[in-house]
Design an enzyme around this catalytic site. Structure first.
Site, PDB file in Angstrom:
ATOM      1  N   LYS A  16      -7.569 -67.567   3.488  1.00 52.19           N
ATOM      2  CA  LYS A  16      -8.251 -66.296   3.412  1.00 52.19           C
ATOM      3  C   LYS A  16      -7.392 -65.358   2.583  1.00 52.19           C
ATOM      4  CE  LYS A  16      -6.807 -64.895   8.123  1.00 52.19           C
ATOM      5  NZ  LYS A  16      -6.183 -66.029   8.809  1.00 52.19           N
ATOM      6  N   ASP A  46      -2.873 -57.499   6.272  1.00 49.48           N
ATOM      7  CA  ASP A  46      -1.975 -57.779   7.393  1.00 49.48           C
ATOM      8  C   ASP A  46      -0.597 -58.249   6.928  1.00 49.48           C
ATOM      9  OD1 ASP A  46      -2.755 -60.287   6.465  1.00 49.48           O
ATOM     10  OD2 ASP A  46      -2.638 -61.201   8.450  1.00 49.48           O
ATOM     11  N   SER A  95       2.084 -63.677  10.502  1.00 47.70           N
ATOM     12  CA  SER A  95       0.886 -62.934  10.129  1.00 47.70           C
ATOM     13  C   SER A  95       0.816 -61.527  10.720  1.00 47.70           C
ATOM     14  CB  SER A  95      -0.335 -63.758  10.512  1.00 47.70           C
ATOM     15  OG  SER A  95      -1.490 -63.203   9.958  1.00 47.70           O
ATOM     16  N   HIS A  96      -0.187 -61.276  11.564  1.00 53.23           N
ATOM     17  CA  HIS A  96      -0.404 -59.925  12.081  1.00 53.23           C
ATOM     18  C   HIS A  96       0.498 -59.612  13.273  1.00 53.23           C
ATOM     19  CE1 HIS A  96      -2.774 -62.755  14.360  1.00 53.23           C
ATOM     20  NE2 HIS A  96      -2.715 -61.911  15.374  1.00 53.23           N
ATOM     21  N   ASP A 145       0.892 -61.058   6.314  1.00 52.86           N
ATOM     22  CA  ASP A 145       1.039 -62.053   5.250  1.00 52.86           C
ATOM     23  C   ASP A 145      -0.041 -61.963   4.181  1.00 52.86           C
ATOM     24  OD1 ASP A 145      -0.850 -62.894   7.116  1.00 52.86           O
ATOM     25  OD2 ASP A 145      -0.549 -65.004   6.647  1.00 52.86           O
ATOM     26  N   ASP A 161      -3.418 -62.085   4.208  1.00 53.18           N
ATOM     27  CA  ASP A 161      -4.656 -62.861   4.152  1.00 53.18           C
ATOM     28  C   ASP A 161      -5.830 -62.179   4.847  1.00 53.18           C
ATOM     29  OD1 ASP A 161      -3.652 -63.289   6.674  1.00 53.18           O
ATOM     30  OD2 ASP A 161      -3.644 -65.478   6.565  1.00 53.18           O
ATOM     31  N   ARG A 162      -5.573 -61.089   5.562  1.00 52.80           N
ATOM     32  CA  ARG A 162      -6.687 -60.376   6.208  1.00 52.80           C
ATOM     33  C   ARG A 162      -7.056 -59.124   5.426  1.00 52.80           C
ATOM     34  NH1 ARG A 162      -6.243 -60.709  12.721  1.00 52.80           N
ATOM     35  NH2 ARG A 162      -5.456 -62.843  12.848  1.00 52.80           N
TER      36      ARG A 162
HETATM   37  C1  VG1 Z   1      -6.447 -65.534  15.120  1.00 49.68           C
HETATM   38  C2  VG1 Z   1      -7.862 -65.287  14.665  1.00 49.68           C
HETATM   39  C3  VG1 Z   1      -8.315 -66.387  13.718  1.00 49.68           C
HETATM   40  C4  VG1 Z   1      -7.324 -66.515  12.559  1.00 49.68           C
HETATM   41  C5  VG1 Z   1      -5.924 -66.702  13.094  1.00 49.68           C
HETATM   42  C6  VG1 Z   1      -4.891 -66.712  11.995  1.00 49.68           C
HETATM   43  O1  VG1 Z   1      -6.380 -66.744  15.849  1.00 49.68           O
HETATM   44  O2  VG1 Z   1      -8.722 -65.201  15.756  1.00 49.68           O
HETATM   45  O3  VG1 Z   1      -9.607 -66.098  13.259  1.00 49.68           O
HETATM   46  O4  VG1 Z   1      -7.673 -67.589  11.724  1.00 49.68           O
HETATM   47  O5  VG1 Z   1      -5.590 -65.640  13.990  1.00 49.68           O
HETATM   48  O6  VG1 Z   1      -4.947 -65.539  11.257  1.00 49.68           O
HETATM   49  P1  VG1 Z   1      -6.364 -66.782  17.455  1.00 49.68           P
HETATM   50  O7  VG1 Z   1      -6.214 -68.223  17.803  1.00 49.68           O
HETATM   51  O8  VG1 Z   1      -5.238 -65.908  17.908  1.00 49.68           O
HETATM   52  O9  VG1 Z   1      -7.670 -66.200  17.894  1.00 49.68           O
HETATM   53  V1  VG1 Z   1      -3.519 -64.880  10.662  1.00 49.68           V
HETATM   54  O10 VG1 Z   1      -3.936 -63.671   9.571  1.00 49.68           O
HETATM   55  O11 VG1 Z   1      -2.736 -64.500  12.090  1.00 49.68           O
HETATM   56  O12 VG1 Z   1      -2.776 -66.133   9.889  1.00 49.68           O
HETATM   57 CO    CO Z   2      -2.546 -63.254   8.316  1.00 47.55          CO
END
Ligand code: VG1
Ligand code: CO
Length: 544
Positions: A377, A278, A114-115, A280, A282-283
């Site tokens: 998302k 981001d 992801s990010h 992948d 989804d953000r």
């Molecule tokens: C973070 C965010 C959470 C989100 C998750 C996955 O998790 O706070 O809201 O669902 O990333 O998003 P954490 O446990 O690091 O707070 V993504 O776009 O990284 O799949």
């Molecule tokens: Co993501």
């Protein structure tokens, strides 16, 4: 005769799916058997029916293609009948969710961190999604983790790599592998939900935007939808080519990592809308000309206006938000006379509510928003919903925000992240704070007096499963709130997240500086949790 080869292996410690899948450094994933163990553990845990369909795709980061080739072979050896894989190995997370649903697949493997940054020295990840298109719930991730601790073999077939760049179907040891266009089905779905004609008319009338794909997966999606189908000028999408290392950046759409976009939007040459997604896809980040919209506010503003989009004309069944997300959406739900659900952090907790028809829109403070159209998302979906609303209402982002606050009041909000802190220190901080919570009620911190403090526990209203220890909350008499959590997506040390929220009624100060409005809360958070004492840090690394 198909020869299935059994490869002996031994368990690896720590193959625990976190908030969103298993995320580790690329070097960890490159160890012999590491990715294979995890993928085989997924299949052992979910036991696909013979001939089942599996969707595979990722955000294009370093190692994506290598792991996809292995996953295809392991799937063939485990009895899958069909694999759908995005061309080039590319599928955004929401597009993968849609493909699983559209093709009645039994599940999917999404390869992404992801990010988190990508490249040989950065991060990789594997996430399993179930047949509803959503992230595996805790029961399934728990079974996968349990299996990783016992695994002694993985199954494969000795077949050459599939050509991921040529659309069409090939056989891999009797299993059909179809390389699909990663964009088309997703873009078609968006056309069914939104008023593309109204957006096109606004564009023709001079509405402008910039979309920063951050050299991550959304580039091809955004170019097709925004430029090709909606008529935005060529060049509206910047950083539109997915790169294995995201150009060396964090593909995290916030004011820090998408600073060029933020600066543009605050300057004299700002277009009407600035948006980003981001790694992948989804953000989403939403910035109007001179007006940043917090993700929590975005959720509330979208919920209040989304009936103008064709896919949502029937109205909303309910709203769901993660616990640390601000309560702005709750006020909209109350005004609409619908329920607002408060879930733990992570999209997997929205799946049951969406499947049961209890919620139509969901959101997280971390820039995630989505609806019942998929079970993830969805960054571009949120951007298109904003575009649809702005086009139909003929209003600017800033004017819409002001109108919203004048009606509902404003939830000033920020998240402070302390990254890469020592895991032991982080755990001690949380343990001490948890012990202290029962003693806090009635205590004062500056002008703030504590009304209640607890550790958030969630009982799923559909399957009644209980998830405890989902964040520590301190709630003050004026409705302000501080939430403390440790991240479940990091790959190095620990990240402490401190979520700060203060409500200002419609009669109060609606256009003040967030940092000033939150100053008392920030000071209280430091004192209550002993952040400096435990971590040695005097300031957060990232404020969003
Ligand atoms: C973070 C965010 C959470 C989100 C998750 C996955 O998790 O706070 O809201 O669902 O990333 O998003 P954490 O446990 O690091 O707070 V993504 O776009 O990284 O799949
Ligand atoms: Co993501």
């Amino acid at each position: 005769m198909i020869m299935i080869r059994t490869v002996p292996t031994q368990p690896f410690e720590g193959q625990v799916p976190g908030t969103s899948g298993l995320r580790k450094k690329v070097r960890v994933f490159q160890q012999a058997n590491y990715a294979e163990n995890f993928i085989q553990s997924v299949f052992d845990a979910v036991r696909p029916e013979a001939g089942a369909t599996l969707v595979i795709g990722g955000d294009g980061r370093f190692l994506n293609r290598t792991v996809i080739q292995q996953a295809i072979r392991i799937a063939a050896a485990n009895g899958y009948g069909r694999v759908l894989v995005g061309r080039g190995g590319i599928l955004s997370t929401p597009a993968a969710s849609h493909l699983i649903r559209l093709n009645r697949a039994s599940g999917g493997l999404i390869l992404s961190a992801s990010h988190n940054p990508g490249g040989p020295d950065e991060d990789f990840g594997i996430k399993y999604n179930i047949a509803n298109g959503g992230p595996a719930p805790e029961g399934v991730t728990g079974a996968i983790h349990a299996r990783t601790l016992e695994i002694d073999r993985w199954l494969t077939v000795d077949t050459p790599d599939v050509d991921l760049d040529t659309p069409g179907t090939v056989a891999v040891a009797g299993m059909a592998v179809t390389v699909v266009d990663p964009v088309a089905d997703y873009a078609d779905l968006m056309e069914t939900l939104f008023d593309f004609a109204a957006i096109r008319a606004a564009v023709a009338g001079g509405f402008t935007m910039r979309f920063d794909a951050m050299s991550a997966v959304t580039g091809p999606y955004a170019i097709e939808i925004l430029e090709n189908r909606l008529g935005f000028a060529r060049g509206t999408v910047v950083n539109g080519v997915p790169l294995e290392d995201f150009g060396g950046h964090h593909p995290d759409p916030n004011m820090i990592h998408a600073k060029p976009l933020f600066d543009l939007m605050m300057g004299p040459d700002a277009p009407d809308l600035g948006a980003a997604s981001d790694g992948d896809g989804d953000r989403n980040l939403i910035i109007g000309r001179g007006r940043f919209v917090t993700p929590s506010d975005s959720l509330a503003m979208l919920a209040a206006n989304m009936h103008v989009a064709p896919g949502y004309r029937a109205g909303l069944k309910g709203i769901a938000r993660s616990m640390p997300t601000s309560a702005a959406a709750d006020r909209v739900a109350a005004a609409l006379g619908i329920a607002c659900y408060e879930t733990p952090t992570g999209w997997k907790f929205f799946g049951n509510l969406l499947d049961a028809g209890m919620a139509t829109i969901c959101g997280e403070e971390s820039a995630g928003t989505g609806s019942d159209h998929v079970r993830e998302k969805d960054g571009l979906w949120a951007v298109l919903l904003w575009l649809n609303i702005l086009a139909v209402r003929g209003i600017s982002v800033d004017a819409l925000a002001r109108e919203h606050w004048a009606r509902f009041g404003r939830n000033y909000y920020a998240r402070h992240d302390y990254e890469g802190i020592d895991s032991g220190a982080a755990n001690t901080l949380m343990a001490e704070l948890k012990d202290k919570l029962p003693t806090l009620a009635g205590a004062s911190f500056g002008p703030l007096s504590v009304q209640a403090a607890d550790s958030f526990s969630y009982t799923d209203p559909v399957d009644h499963s209980v998830s405890s220890n989902q964040g520590l909350r301190v709630i003050f008499a004026d409705g302000s709130r501080i939430v403390f959590r440790l991240s479940g997506t990091g790959t190095q040390g620990a990240t402490l997240r401190v979520y700060l929220e203060r409500y200002e009624p419609a009669s109060g100060a609606l256009d003040a500086e967030t940092s000033a409005m939150l100053a008392d809360l920030i000071a209280a958070a430091g004192t209550i949790a002993g952040i400096t004492r435990h971590t040695g840090r005097t300031a957060p690394d990232v404020i969003t």
